[in-house]
Design a protein around this motif. Structure first.
Motif, PDB file in Angstrom:
ATOM      1  N   VAL A  73      -5.900   6.684   6.775  1.00  0.00           N
ATOM      2  CA  VAL A  73      -6.589   5.295   7.199  1.00  0.00           C
ATOM      3  C   VAL A  73      -7.412   4.365   8.024  1.00  0.00           C
ATOM      4  O   VAL A  73      -6.902   5.764   8.690  1.00  0.00           O
ATOM      5  CB  VAL A  73      -5.313   4.126   7.039  1.00  0.00           C
ATOM      6  CG1 VAL A  73      -5.593   2.600   7.141  1.00  0.00           C
ATOM      7  CG2 VAL A  73      -4.329   4.343   5.870  1.00  0.00           C
ATOM      8  N   ASP A  74      -8.990   4.688   7.615  1.00  0.00           N
ATOM      9  CA  ASP A  74      -9.481   4.866   8.851  1.00  0.00           C
ATOM     10  C   ASP A  74      -9.146   3.429  10.145  1.00  0.00           C
ATOM     11  O   ASP A  74      -9.637   4.200  11.090  1.00  0.00           O
ATOM     12  CB  ASP A  74     -11.047   4.489   8.087  1.00  0.00           C
ATOM     13  CG  ASP A  74     -11.134   6.154   6.854  1.00  0.00           C
ATOM     14  OD1 ASP A  74     -10.596   6.456   7.797  1.00  0.00           O
ATOM     15  OD2 ASP A  74     -11.577   5.297   6.287  1.00  0.00           O
ATOM     16  N   ASN A  75      -8.602   2.546   9.557  1.00  0.00           N
ATOM     17  CA  ASN A  75      -8.674   1.278  10.716  1.00  0.00           C
ATOM     18  C   ASN A  75      -7.420   1.186  10.596  1.00  0.00           C
ATOM     19  O   ASN A  75      -6.678   1.239   9.114  1.00  0.00           O
ATOM     20  CB  ASN A  75      -9.549   0.615  10.994  1.00  0.00           C
ATOM     21  CG  ASN A  75     -10.624  -0.157   9.921  1.00  0.00           C
ATOM     22  OD1 ASN A  75      -9.981  -0.710   8.909  1.00  0.00           O
ATOM     23  ND2 ASN A  75     -11.521   0.356   9.337  1.00  0.00           N
ATOM     24  N   GLU A  76      -7.384  -0.349  11.219  1.00  0.00           N
ATOM     25  CA  GLU A  76      -6.540  -1.244  11.485  1.00  0.00           C
ATOM     26  C   GLU A  76      -6.104  -2.239  10.247  1.00  0.00           C
ATOM     27  O   GLU A  76      -5.289  -2.240   9.648  1.00  0.00           O
ATOM     28  CB  GLU A  76      -5.856  -1.789  12.161  1.00  0.00           C
ATOM     29  CG  GLU A  76      -5.427  -1.186  13.833  1.00  0.00           C
ATOM     30  CD  GLU A  76      -5.141  -1.002  14.865  1.00  0.00           C
ATOM     31  OE1 GLU A  76      -5.200  -2.688  15.039  1.00  0.00           O
ATOM     32  OE2 GLU A  76      -4.887  -1.397  16.370  1.00  0.00           O
ATOM     33  N   VAL A  77      -7.997  -2.839  10.227  1.00  0.00           N
ATOM     34  CA  VAL A  77      -7.969  -3.972   8.855  1.00  0.00           C
ATOM     35  C   VAL A  77      -7.302  -2.725   7.688  1.00  0.00           C
ATOM     36  O   VAL A  77      -6.694  -3.617   6.430  1.00  0.00           O
ATOM     37  CB  VAL A  77      -9.207  -3.968   9.058  1.00  0.00           C
ATOM     38  CG1 VAL A  77      -9.663  -4.305   7.800  1.00  0.00           C
ATOM     39  CG2 VAL A  77      -9.611  -4.526   9.839  1.00  0.00           C
ATOM     40  N   GLU A  78      -8.020  -1.288   7.003  1.00  0.00           N
ATOM     41  CA  GLU A  78      -7.494  -0.889   5.490  1.00  0.00           C
ATOM     42  C   GLU A  78      -5.636  -0.682   6.139  1.00  0.00           C
ATOM     43  O   GLU A  78      -4.391  -0.584   4.553  1.00  0.00           O
ATOM     44  CB  GLU A  78      -7.999   0.310   5.870  1.00  0.00           C
ATOM     45  CG  GLU A  78      -9.500   0.722   5.754  1.00  0.00           C
ATOM     46  CD  GLU A  78     -10.392   1.538   5.605  1.00  0.00           C
ATOM     47  OE1 GLU A  78      -9.412   2.749   4.592  1.00  0.00           O
ATOM     48  OE2 GLU A  78     -10.984   1.948   5.792  1.00  0.00           O
ATOM     49  N   ALA A  79      -4.790  -0.340   7.242  1.00  0.00           N
ATOM     50  CA  ALA A  79      -3.315   0.055   7.150  1.00  0.00           C
ATOM     51  C   ALA A  79      -3.018  -1.755   6.897  1.00  0.00           C
ATOM     52  O   ALA A  79      -2.261  -1.333   5.914  1.00  0.00           O
ATOM     53  CB  ALA A  79      -3.003   0.440   8.438  1.00  0.00           C
ATOM     54  N   SER A  80      -3.920  -2.429   7.113  1.00  0.00           N
ATOM     55  CA  SER A  80      -2.639  -3.247   6.769  1.00  0.00           C
ATOM     56  C   SER A  80      -2.735  -4.056   5.548  1.00  0.00           C
ATOM     57  O   SER A  80      -2.524  -4.716   4.938  1.00  0.00           O
ATOM     58  CB  SER A  80      -3.102  -5.215   7.778  1.00  0.00           C
ATOM     59  OG  SER A  80      -2.733  -6.446   7.644  1.00  0.00           O
ATOM     60  N   SER A  81      -4.313  -3.503   5.005  1.00  0.00           N
ATOM     61  CA  SER A  81      -4.281  -4.235   3.993  1.00  0.00           C
ATOM     62  C   SER A  81      -3.487  -2.890   2.839  1.00  0.00           C
ATOM     63  O   SER A  81      -2.929  -3.940   1.343  1.00  0.00           O
ATOM     64  CB  SER A  81      -5.978  -3.731   3.123  1.00  0.00           C
ATOM     65  OG  SER A  81      -6.147  -4.086   1.772  1.00  0.00           O
ATOM     66  N   PHE A  82      -3.484  -1.723   2.856  1.00  0.00           N
ATOM     67  CA  PHE A  82      -2.827  -1.461   1.894  1.00  0.00           C
ATOM     68  C   PHE A  82      -1.017  -1.156   2.658  1.00  0.00           C
ATOM     69  O   PHE A  82      -0.502  -1.448   1.496  1.00  0.00           O
ATOM     70  CB  PHE A  82      -2.677  -0.118   2.620  1.00  0.00           C
ATOM     71  CG  PHE A  82      -1.586   1.485   2.391  1.00  0.00           C
ATOM     72  CD1 PHE A  82      -2.037   1.923   1.101  1.00  0.00           C
ATOM     73  CD2 PHE A  82      -0.612   1.931   2.978  1.00  0.00           C
ATOM     74  CE1 PHE A  82      -1.576   2.917   0.303  1.00  0.00           C
ATOM     75  CE2 PHE A  82       0.531   2.986   1.917  1.00  0.00           C
ATOM     76  CZ  PHE A  82       0.129   3.219   0.481  1.00  0.00           C
ATOM     77  N   PHE A  83      -0.469  -1.328   3.154  1.00  0.00           N
ATOM     78  CA  PHE A  83       0.626  -2.366   3.744  1.00  0.00           C
ATOM     79  C   PHE A  83       1.293  -3.286   2.977  1.00  0.00           C
ATOM     80  O   PHE A  83       1.750  -3.692   2.078  1.00  0.00           O
ATOM     81  CB  PHE A  83       0.738  -3.026   5.321  1.00  0.00           C
ATOM     82  CG  PHE A  83       2.392  -3.936   5.179  1.00  0.00           C
ATOM     83  CD1 PHE A  83       3.111  -3.263   5.907  1.00  0.00           C
ATOM     84  CD2 PHE A  83       2.083  -4.866   5.357  1.00  0.00           C
ATOM     85  CE1 PHE A  83       4.399  -3.481   5.592  1.00  0.00           C
ATOM     86  CE2 PHE A  83       3.212  -5.922   5.361  1.00  0.00           C
ATOM     87  CZ  PHE A  83       4.442  -4.972   5.764  1.00  0.00           C
ATOM     88  N   VAL A  84       0.160  -4.942   2.061  1.00  0.00           N
ATOM     89  CA  VAL A  84       0.511  -6.503   1.509  1.00  0.00           C
ATOM     90  C   VAL A  84       0.149  -5.470   0.484  1.00  0.00           C
ATOM     91  O   VAL A  84       0.977  -5.449  -0.286  1.00  0.00           O
ATOM     92  CB  VAL A  84      -0.953  -6.979   2.056  1.00  0.00           C
ATOM     93  CG1 VAL A  84      -1.026  -7.551   1.105  1.00  0.00           C
ATOM     94  CG2 VAL A  84      -0.910  -7.373   3.278  1.00  0.00           C
ATOM     95  N   LYS A  85      -1.133  -4.318  -0.063  1.00  0.00           N
ATOM     96  CA  LYS A  85      -0.643  -4.181  -1.189  1.00  0.00           C
ATOM     97  C   LYS A  85       0.280  -3.030  -2.055  1.00  0.00           C
ATOM     98  O   LYS A  85       1.035  -3.350  -3.297  1.00  0.00           O
ATOM     99  CB  LYS A  85      -1.913  -3.050  -1.137  1.00  0.00           C
ATOM    100  CG  LYS A  85      -3.208  -3.749  -1.539  1.00  0.00           C
ATOM    101  CD  LYS A  85      -3.633  -2.573  -1.888  1.00  0.00           C
ATOM    102  CE  LYS A  85      -5.838  -3.392  -1.750  1.00  0.00           C
ATOM    103  NZ  LYS A  85      -7.025  -2.093  -1.771  1.00  0.00           N
ATOM    104  N   GLN A  86       0.842  -2.333  -1.455  1.00  0.00           N
ATOM    105  CA  GLN A  86       2.301  -1.820  -1.471  1.00  0.00           C
ATOM    106  C   GLN A  86       3.850  -2.731  -1.699  1.00  0.00           C
ATOM    107  O   GLN A  86       4.485  -2.805  -2.571  1.00  0.00           O
ATOM    108  CB  GLN A  86       2.617  -1.306  -0.230  1.00  0.00           C
ATOM    109  CG  GLN A  86       2.106   0.533   0.205  1.00  0.00           C
ATOM    110  CD  GLN A  86       2.293   1.163  -1.234  1.00  0.00           C
ATOM    111  OE1 GLN A  86       1.640   1.456  -1.965  1.00  0.00           O
ATOM    112  NE2 GLN A  86       3.910   1.648  -0.883  1.00  0.00           N
TER     113      GLN A  86
END
Length: 676
Positions: free
Chosen positions: A486-499
């Motif tokens: 995951v490149d950045n914190e925004v993508e990490a947050s998005s991945f978290f929400v999707k999970q």
């Protein structure tokens, strides 16, 4: 092994130990001598007066031995001289008569009594310094050797070996220098101390002297340092916000002479080439304290494997141990190790490399124990509890890594802490990604009978998991960012929400599937109403919509209303239809009688069946009952009025319930097993 040897040395330095040994040896020696052939040869057979006199003599000797340390209070040289002369005279006279009278071979009692009196004499030399103790030791050892030679000449080697052992032990213990003891208990002036310490630097065998001085010094200062550190730990546990820069003041409050003496001894040993031995002895001393501190004050360091049959008790036990581990990691890195660092820096002042290595050695065992326990956290089958424990320990270790870097720069301890943290992060990442494969598996022991429409345990478990991971959102996003592609914190947050959204979506589908097991359509809607309402209640408490978005939860509210309406339609529409009348004059008495009969029958059946159903909470239950009453009571009131108009007084034969009775029966709906 070294630690055991050091403990034995400290034990042998206690006067109470030698006081006990001397007393027991004296009693054994007196009893055996009374039974020996030597006594019979010198004093003849026993009679009453001899027994009384020997008993009194034995009590006096035993009492004097037991309180031998009181002899040291007399500093009179005359007293010491007279005592030495008296002992010399008695032993000489005894030897003369013994050699003259005793000619045969001695018995075992004679040998035991001589050996016991020898040990008693050596013990006396550890307690008093009157001048005769060593002479008395040599006298009894000589007697023992002579007696053995009378039995058989080769036994001289046994006597010599025993004598040599006692003399070496006595010599070794007497080599302890009095400097530390004198400084601690009142020797005048620092200059005399330095002279004594300088006298220790001899080229041959002063290692044992310096080592004993080091042990004596650490023993004298141990309790004081332990009390101060334990007090700081207690204060820190009670108030975690307390700063520990104040420990400098505590160190200064220690008796400076004690700290100075310890430093001076360390300096002497390192200067004499005993750096390794000095460091090992100091490390073992502090390791013992750290282990005692972790075991008694903070945490029980034990095998993480437990054997508890009950799963719930096992979970409670693990939670307790987790709390202790978290406390131990925090207290150790924030309070205990910094204190040890300052203590080590003071003791090894001027020898920074030696001090740093010694500090790492002191902390190594405790650190590895804590890290191993941290590494084993959450072991076992994948579960919500397993993930949350790993996240807690990861967060704790992550916050402590700067302290590891400060205390143990470029050391194995730092690299091991980072390794354990990374391992926990990777395991947490994998478990979070795969949680949808495990979270819906509810143990049979936790399943609740949902035959009456109760919330499914799966809903409770999943929403508990969702709230937990949302509270740990920042930690999980950090893990996803550091240990995933995951490149950045925004993508990490998005991945978290999707999970999380994926799991909630799967929960809804599984609930719909579970609801199809209900044959009663109304109960199916109650089941969905309960589970959806639980999800909404959790959302309101934890404001999940601020993390996961508002859309899904708004749809859930709409579905709650829909389930509510569907329940009313499937349960009560038919009942209300019995109360409906056409607006014409063709309504016959028979039709009214049939309708009221059908209403009574269906109404009673619904109330009987649905009284044992369950609804999520009282508020929802009241809302459902109120909505049913709003459509049922007005229709029933109109129908009863029309029935009375047509049948007159005969209507009361068919009217089974008054309006308040209808309301009362409605109020008894959804009471669950209270009505069973």
């Amino acid at each position: 092994m070294n630690h055991t040897i050091i403990l034995i040395r400290r034990w042998l330095m206690h006067t109470k130990v030698w006081r006990f040994v001397a007393f027991v040896s004296a009693v054994v020696g007196l009893v055996c001598y009374a039974l020996s052939s030597s006594f019979n040869h010198l004093f003849g057979n026993w009679n009453l007066w001899k027994i009384i006199l020997y008993t009194i003599f034995g009590f006096i000797i035993s009492f004097m031995i037991l309180y031998a340390n009181l002899w040291n209070r007399s500093r009179s040289l005359r007293f010491k001289a007279h005592t030495a002369f008296l002992v010399l005279t008695i032993t000489s006279v005894y030897t003369f008569f013994f050699d003259k009278v005793v000619n045969g071979k001695p018995d075992a009692y004679s040998l035991i009594s001589c050996a016991a009196f020898s040990i008693m004499s050596m013990s006396l030399s550890r307690q008093s310094q009157c001048g005769f103790e060593v002479d008395l030791l040599y006298f009894f050892l000589g007697c023992l050797t002579v007696l053995l030679m009378k039995i058989k000449l080769p036994l001289v080697f046994v006597g010599a070996g025993f004598s040599y052992s006692l003399i070496i032990i006595r010599s070794y213990l007497s080599s302890i220098n009095n400097i530390v003891e004198n400084e601690y208990f009142g020797l005048q002036g620092e200059n005399s101390v330095i002279i004594e310490m300088d006298s220790l630097i001899r080229p041959s065998n002063d290692f044992s002297v310096m080592m004993q001085n080091l042990m004596t010094c650490t023993t004298a200062i141990h309790q004081e340092i332990s009390n101060l550190i334990n007090r700081h730990i207690k204060e820190y546990i009670q108030d975690r916000s307390k700063s520990f820069s104040r420990f400098d003041f505590v160190m200064d409050a220690l008796l400076l002479s004690k700290m100075h003496n310890l430093h001076e001894i360390v300096k002497l040993m390192i200067g004499a080439g005993y750096e390794k031995e000095c460091s090992r002895a100091y490390s073992n001393w502090r390791k013992v304290f750290l282990q005692e501190c972790l075991i008694n004050k903070i945490f029980v360091l034990q095998d993480a494997k437990i054997n508890i049959e009950n799963d719930r008790k096992r979970e409670q036990y693990v939670d307790t141990m987790m709390g202790r581990l978290m406390t131990a990691l925090d207290v150790t890195m924030t309070c205990l190790f910094p204190i040890e660092k300052q203590l080590c820096d003071r003791v090894f002042s001027g020898f920074s490399t030696t001090g740093s290595n010694c500090f790492i050695e002191v902390c190594q065992l405790a650190t590895f124990q804590l890290l191993n326990l941290a590494n084993s956290v959450g072991s076992g089958s994948p579960s919500k509890s397993c993930l949350l424990k790993k996240l807690d320990i990861f967060k704790q270790l992550h916050s402590l890594i700067p302290k590891f870097e400060s205390l143990f720069p470029d050391s194995t301890l730092l690299y091991q802490a980072i390794k354990v943290k990374n391992k926990l992060g990777e395991a947490s990442r994998d478990l979070f990604k795969d949680m949808h494969n495990f979270i819906f598996k509810v143990p049979e022991a936790d399943l609740v009978d949902s035959s009456y429409g109760q919330r499914h345990q799966m809903t409770i478990e999943v929403m508990s998991y969702v709230t937990s991971v949302c509270r740990s959102k920042r930690t999980l996003e950090q893990i996803l960012h550091e240990y995933s592609k995951v490149d950045n914190e925004v993508e990490a947050s998005s991945f978290f929400v999707k999970q999380v959204e994926q799991i909630i979506g799967m929960l809804e589908k599984k609930l719909i599937y579970e609801s199809e097991n209900y044959k009663d359509l109304a109960l199916r809607h109650i089941f969905m109403l309960n589970n959806r309402s639980h999800i909404e209640a959790v959302n309101k408490i934890w404001e999940l919509e601020t993390i996961l978005g508002n859309e899904w939860f708004q749809n859930n509210i709409e579905k709650i209303h829909k389930n509510h309406e569907l329940y009313k339609g499937s349960s009560w529409n038919k009942v209300v239809d019995f109360l409906k009348l056409e607006n014409n004059e063709n309504t016959t008495e028979e039709l009214l009688k049939e309708k009221i009969h059908l209403f009574n029958s269906h109404f009673e059946d619904i109330c009987r069946v649905q009284s044992v159903w369950s609804v999520y909470d009282n508020k929802l239950r009241e809302e459902i009952i109120s909505s049913v009453g709003k459509i049922l009571l007005p229709a029933y009131g109109i129908f009863v009025g029309r029935l009375q108009d047509i049948l007159g007084n005969q209507a009361y034969k068919y009217i089974k319930y008054e309006l308040f009775e209808i309301q009362d029966l409605l109020n008894h709906l959804f009471l669950g097993n209270q009505n069973i």
